[in-house]
Design an enzyme around this catalytic site. Structure first.
Site, PDB file in Angstrom:
ATOM      1  N   ASP A 169       0.850  -1.181   0.000  1.00 39.51           N
ATOM      2  CA  ASP A 169       0.000   0.000   0.000  1.00 39.51           C
ATOM      3  C   ASP A 169       0.898   1.247   0.000  1.00 39.51           C
ATOM      4  O   ASP A 169       1.870   1.319   0.761  1.00 39.51           O
ATOM      5  CB  ASP A 169      -0.854  -0.042   1.271  1.00 39.51           C
ATOM      6  CG  ASP A 169      -1.964   0.984   1.264  1.00 39.51           C
ATOM      7  OD1 ASP A 169      -2.818   0.914   0.369  1.00 39.51           O
ATOM      8  OD2 ASP A 169      -1.976   1.859   2.158  1.00 39.51           O
ATOM      9  N   GLU A 217       1.780   0.368  -4.869  1.00 47.25           N
ATOM     10  CA  GLU A 217       1.330   1.647  -5.398  1.00 47.25           C
ATOM     11  C   GLU A 217       2.523   2.606  -5.405  1.00 47.25           C
ATOM     12  O   GLU A 217       2.851   3.190  -4.387  1.00 47.25           O
ATOM     13  CB  GLU A 217       0.231   2.224  -4.519  1.00 47.25           C
ATOM     14  CG  GLU A 217      -1.049   1.411  -4.506  1.00 47.25           C
ATOM     15  CD  GLU A 217      -2.110   2.044  -3.607  1.00 47.25           C
ATOM     16  OE1 GLU A 217      -3.191   2.380  -4.114  1.00 47.25           O
ATOM     17  OE2 GLU A 217      -1.849   2.210  -2.405  1.00 47.25           O
TER      18      GLU A 217
END
Ligand code: CA
Length: 705
Positions: free
Chosen positions: A405, A434
């Protein structure tokens, strides 16, 4: 005159800035540490920045202050944590946490800042009252507090009492492998006994290229909540282990649905123990995705059938992994190391205030994640925590991949070291995240973001260029992309279809290898594709929007890179246009299995695309060189692109494959140089072969020879 940004840069060096540049003599200043005056040996000034050298080292177990004209300023220690001298003195490479054996248990907690630490043992974990049954003083060696206690401690709960900077903090061990209800205490157990029978014989491993993977993101809770899949364990880990789940229309659901679809990897949204303020494990009616980590080495209790039993959640999660592995589906885990949900009320901060988080020069905790405190992966013991935790999940839980994340908040060194450690441990572990570009105190070239992908080989990134080119921006509701009617995107589309590598001079070249591009058009964040198309193309007929939806899937599965599906997109899932459903109720988030029946044609199409991709390695090339050599774009009308994959690319049985994506609302025709193209019936069942190739409105056609 204001004195500001007062930081300790080494044990005996303090730096500060002034708003003006007057002459400050060392006689004007005092440095106080542990209520003692520390002798200043030297002071130097450059521009408005001063450096003070001290005669002795600052003791970081106590706060320090700079006194100027009778005003006292707190000295920040966070810069020191990056200094080599700090790491030399305190960095610890051994194991931390609780090491259990039948005869004794050893506890180790790293906190050079603490004056003292006590180990508290509890017979019960109760939310009503917590009173330790046994208390032990721990001993410090170079910042590591440790104690070995004889006897079999299994079945006891534990936490630490940390005396730090004038506070007595109660903290759960960040390395706790098991926890009690709502994660309020760690639990001591023989981890060997938390595995289902045969778990040690589960040795599945991915020995193909990462571009051979098809990732499917899902939430444990969403997938089996709907009554129409008749799960015995709705919303639980065990719900995903159930075979033969069927909808009232007789279609497969749950695990069987994933097997039928043909994906290779599931990506589970948070399954580590997330905060009880998000979801109370005692009565988990409140919905939350779980992106607020609490105990990162432990498992979430609200997905277990008995959250009061610390072993139950581990056991049932392992059952889930076994069920997937027995079905030849690999399990990737969503990990959230970039932030912790609360600035002060978290275990890291209670153990060593200020070490695990990024703090700016004014003493404020940075919050670039938009989800509270940014962690400091560049600090060696945070880096170690991330690496230890990930390796633990591979070893103990047989996890096959990790989705980071907000990876762009971490540093490239941490991600690269993790990649190296994973490669040493086991082949084929996926690592991607990400790679968004965030403001942080990292140097630009150290951010683990897409722009630095070339310094992070074999680490993947969610490709937002792919997403936005295909269907428009996630931030501008009515923005369109290639499939839904924006003009002039042909070259960008070619770029992303070629894996976003540097295919030609004009193309941007986000990645060095197609295995670094996670190709997607929706995920749990932002609007789902079906909702997005409604928002961007409300004047189009539902039939046209369906065609656009299918074309998105076609582009994804026929592009170079790694395809990624968001749960339910394969049968037009909707979240009622909600672009951020992280706390929305089950009624909005759950998968409605009747959609599989209603939109079965879309499901069938996606399934055929996956089958076709799996049968044709030409779409799964491993290197940029292969793509440049074998992928040739050919001329086609505006609003369409066409390419050939040539020379049995990547060992394909077809000599050449011709792919055409037509986003126009009218038919287009192509006159390829050769007339030998044959129709791929799996994907274009109704197409009649002729010398002129015609492509239907908003559709994809594939031919071979
Ligand atoms: Ca929890």
């Amino acid at each position: 005159m204001a004195i500001k940004k007062i930081v300790l840069i080494d044990f005996n060096k303090v730096e500060f800035k002034t708003s003006e540049a007057p002459y400050i003599r060392k006689e004007d200043l005092k440095i106080i540490n542990s209520d003692k005056n520390i002798l200043i040996t030297d002071i130097s000034c450059k521009d408005k920045s001063y450096t003070i050298t001290l005669a002795s080292e600052i003791n970081i177990k106590c706060l320090s202050f700079l006194v100027y004209k009778n005003v006292s300023y707190k000295i920040l220690y966070s810069k020191l944590y990056e200094a080599e001298s700090f790491n030399k003195k305190y960095a610890y490479s051994g194991s931390l946490g609780c090491e259990y054996s039948k005869h004794s248990s050893t506890f180790k907690l790293w906190t050079p800042a603490a004056l003292s630490v006590k180990l508290l043992l509890y017979k019960k974990c109760s939310l009503e009252s917590l009173k330790p049954d046994f208390i032990y003083d721990m001993h410090e060696t170079s910042g590591v507090f440790n104690i070995k206690i004889g006897g079999d401690l299994s079945g006891l709960f534990y936490r630490y009492e940390v005396n730090v900077y004038g506070n007595i903090n109660l903290a759960v061990d960040p390395y706790a492998k098991a926890v009690g209800i709502n994660g309020i205490l760690g639990f001591i157990t023989d981890i060997e006994k938390t595995s289902p029978e045969d778990f040690k014989n589960d040795t599945l491993s991915w020995n193909k290229s990462f571009t051979d993977a098809v990732i499917y993101e899902l939430s444990v809770r969403d997938f089996t909540m709907d009554k129409n899949c008749f799960s015995k364990y709705p919303g639980k880990f065990l719900g995903l282990t159930e075979k033969n789940l069927k909808t009232s229309e007789g279609l497969s659901a749950g695990l069987d649905h994933l097997i039928e679809l043909g994906i290779t990897h599931v990506q589970l949204m948070p399954v580590f123990d997330f905060s009880y303020t998000s979801t109370d494990e005692r009565n988990p009616v409140k919905y939350n995705w779980g992106y607020d980590p609490q105990n990162l080495n432990a498992i979430e209790g609200s997905y277990s059938t008995d959250p009061y039993d610390p072993i139950n959640r581990i056991y049932e999660f392992k059952e889930l992994i076994m069920a997937f592995h027995n079905s030849k589906i690999f399990v990737n885990m969503d990990v959230v190391f970039n932030h912790i949900f609360s600035e002060k009320d978290n275990n890291f901060e209670k153990i060593f205030p200020g070490y695990y988080f990024r703090i700016d020069e004014t003493g404020k905790y940075t919050k670039s994640s938009g989800c509270q405190n940014d962690t400091a992966s560049e600090h060696i013991m945070m880096k170690k925590f991330i690496i230890d935790t990930v390796l633990y999940f591979v070893k103990e839980y047989h996890i096959d991949g990790f989705r980071f994340d907000l990876m762009g908040l971490h540093d490239t060194d941490t991600m690269n070291e993790l990649r190296k450690e994973l490669n040493n441990l086991k082949k084929g572990i996926m690592l991607y995240g990400e790679g968004w570009d965030f403001k942080s105190n990292l140097p630009e070239n150290k951010k683990a973001s897409i722009k630095n992908s070339s310094s992070m080989p074999t680490i993947g990134h969610f490709n937002d260029a792919f997403r936005d080119t295909i269907r428009g921006s996630v931030f501008i509701k009515n923005d369109k992309g290639f499939v839904n009617g924006k003009e002039g995107l042909e070259n960008k589309l070619k770029n992303v279809c070629a894996g976003s590598i540097k295919y030609s001079k004009e193309m941007s070249g986000l990645f060095n290898s197609p295995s670094e591009s996670i190709n997607y058009f929706s995920c749990h964040d932002n609007n789902l594709l079906w909702d997005k198309l409604y928002l961007s193309n409300s004047s189009d007929s539902e039939d046209n929007r369906k065609k656009m939806h299918k074309l998105c899937f076609a582009i994804m599965f026929l592009s170079q890179g790694i395809p990624f599906i968001s749960e339910g997109d394969e049968f037009l899932r909707t979240k009622k246009l909600d672009s951020n459903s992280f706390t929305a109720p089950d009624s909005e988030n759950q998968i409605y299995w009747n959609l599989k029946h209603k939109n079965h044609d879309v499901f069938q199409y996606v399934k055929s695309l996956i089958d076709f991709r799996k049968n044709h390695p030409a779409f799964r090339m491993k290197s940029a060189e292969d793509i440049i050599k074998n992928l040739k774009f050919i001329e086609s009308p505006k609003g369409s692109i066409a390419f050939e994959l040539t020379n049995h690319a990547n060992g394909d049985t077809f000599k050449d494959i011709l792919v055409i994506f037509n986003a126009n609302k009218n038919k287009i025709s192509l006159k390829p140089a050769s007339y030998e193209w044959k129709n791929v019936k799996e994907l274009n069942p109704s197409k009649i072969e002729s010398s002129q190739i015609e492509i239907d409105p908003i559709s994809c056609s594939v031919f071979y020879r």
